[in-house]
Write an enzyme that holds these catalytic residues in place. Structure first.
Site, PDB file in Angstrom:
ATOM      1  N   CYS A  42       0.846  -1.194   0.000  1.00 52.22           N
ATOM      2  CA  CYS A  42       0.000   0.000   0.000  1.00 52.22           C
ATOM      3  C   CYS A  42       0.885   1.249   0.000  1.00 52.22           C
ATOM      4  CB  CYS A  42      -0.906   0.004   1.227  1.00 52.22           C
ATOM      5  SG  CYS A  42      -2.052   1.409   1.271  1.00 52.22           S
ATOM      6  N   ASP A  44       0.421   3.742   1.717  1.00 48.48           N
ATOM      7  CA  ASP A  44       0.379   4.321   3.068  1.00 48.48           C
ATOM      8  C   ASP A  44       1.785   4.595   3.614  1.00 48.48           C
ATOM      9  OD1 ASP A  44       0.145   4.446   6.029  1.00 48.48           O
ATOM     10  OD2 ASP A  44      -1.964   4.016   5.621  1.00 48.48           O
ATOM     11  N   ARG A  46       2.919   4.746   6.435  1.00 57.08           N
ATOM     12  CA  ARG A  46       3.327   4.003   7.644  1.00 57.08           C
ATOM     13  C   ARG A  46       3.860   2.608   7.331  1.00 57.08           C
ATOM     14  NH1 ARG A  46      -2.483   4.650  10.285  1.00 57.08           N
ATOM     15  NH2 ARG A  46      -2.898   4.030   8.138  1.00 57.08           N
ATOM     16  N   HIS A  98      -2.089  -3.934   5.075  1.00 59.64           N
ATOM     17  CA  HIS A  98      -1.838  -3.488   6.443  1.00 59.64           C
ATOM     18  C   HIS A  98      -3.164  -3.192   7.133  1.00 59.64           C
ATOM     19  CE1 HIS A  98      -2.612   0.908   5.894  1.00 59.64           C
ATOM     20  NE2 HIS A  98      -2.410   0.572   4.644  1.00 59.64           N
ATOM     21  N   CYS A 101      -6.019  -0.012   6.984  1.00 58.87           N
ATOM     22  CA  CYS A 101      -5.857   0.553   5.638  1.00 58.87           C
ATOM     23  C   CYS A 101      -7.090   1.391   5.266  1.00 58.87           C
ATOM     24  CB  CYS A 101      -5.676  -0.586   4.631  1.00 58.87           C
ATOM     25  SG  CYS A 101      -5.405   0.002   2.938  1.00 58.87           S
TER      26      CYS A 101
HETATM   27 ZN   LIG Z   1      -3.433   1.178   2.985  1.00 59.45          ZN
END
Ligand SMILES: [Zn+2]
Length: 217
Positions: A42, A44, A46, A98, A101
């Site tokens: 992803c 993302d 993090r 994750h 998400c």
């Molecule tokens: Zn995500």
């Protein structure tokens, strides 16, 4: 607050420290990249592939998009997978979701967030395919379960791609894995969907789905 200027300062300090502790590191990288791993994760912020796995520059080939989706009409993802498998000869491809998400949560709740709605529609297809399973779970457990199920389905999408079908038919040793990352504890979970042939794709799928349900149950 971190500024753009700070990023360049950090970069110069990092490059100097690498060269100090491992002289020749960068000149070695110039010659070639020979990663054993491909990461499909992803976008993302993090979930940074290298930091989570302790891999260095040159060790993992990365493709990231919203909610780690592999779509058969996505030339970007498919080109990356083909390059990784045919040119780099990676031995492992990890599809990594994750927990928490945003894309998966939007898909679960049918929230409209903009252009990405059309992208997230692919995860809603996963949600709809596993409707009965998800509805059997407590509402607060469904998001984590859909994260797992999305990873499992995307492993299938990688596995049935022409790139992987051809690679396996030729006897190339490359395994596609399904993992989920816990933003809350920094730990990776293996979802039991490590596929190294077209046949094992079908045999591992039901157990992996059942495990996802059990984890969330
Ligand atoms: Zn995500």
């Amino acid at each position: 607050m971190t500024t753009i200027r700070d990023l360049f300062d950090h970069n110069r300090a990092w490059a100097a420290e690498m060269e100090r502790t491992r002289p020749g590191f960068f000149t070695g990288l110039v010659k070639q990249q020979r990663p054993k791993f491909m990461w499909i994760g992803c976008s993302d912020s993090r979930v940074p592939a290298n930091q989570i796995t302790g891999l260095e520059p040159g060790e993992v080939f990365v493709h990231r998009n919203v909610a780690n989706v592999v779509v058969h009409s996505d030339l970007n993802a498919l080109s990356a997978i083909q390059f990784a498998v045919e040119m780099l000869k990676v031995e492992h491809i990890m599809v990594v979701g994750h927990y928490g998400c945003g894309g998966v949560m939007a898909a679960l709740h049918g929230s409209r967030i903009g252009l990405a709605d059309n992208w997230i529609r692919h995860i809603q297809d996963v949600r709809d395919r596993h409707k009965a399973l998800l509805e059997s779970l407590a509402p607060e457990r469904r998001a984590d379960a859909l994260v797992d199920l999305n990873v499992i389905e995307q492993v299938v999408n990688v596995g049935v791609s022409t790139v992987m079908v051809d690679a396996w038919a030729k006897g190339q040793k490359v395994t596609v894995h399904g993992w989920a990352f816990g933003v809350h504890d920094g730990l990776l979970q293996d979802l039991g969907m490590s596929v190294s042939s077209t046949e094992s794709l079908e045999s591992l799928y039901p157990a992996a789905v059942a495990r996802a349900a059990a984890r969330a149950g």
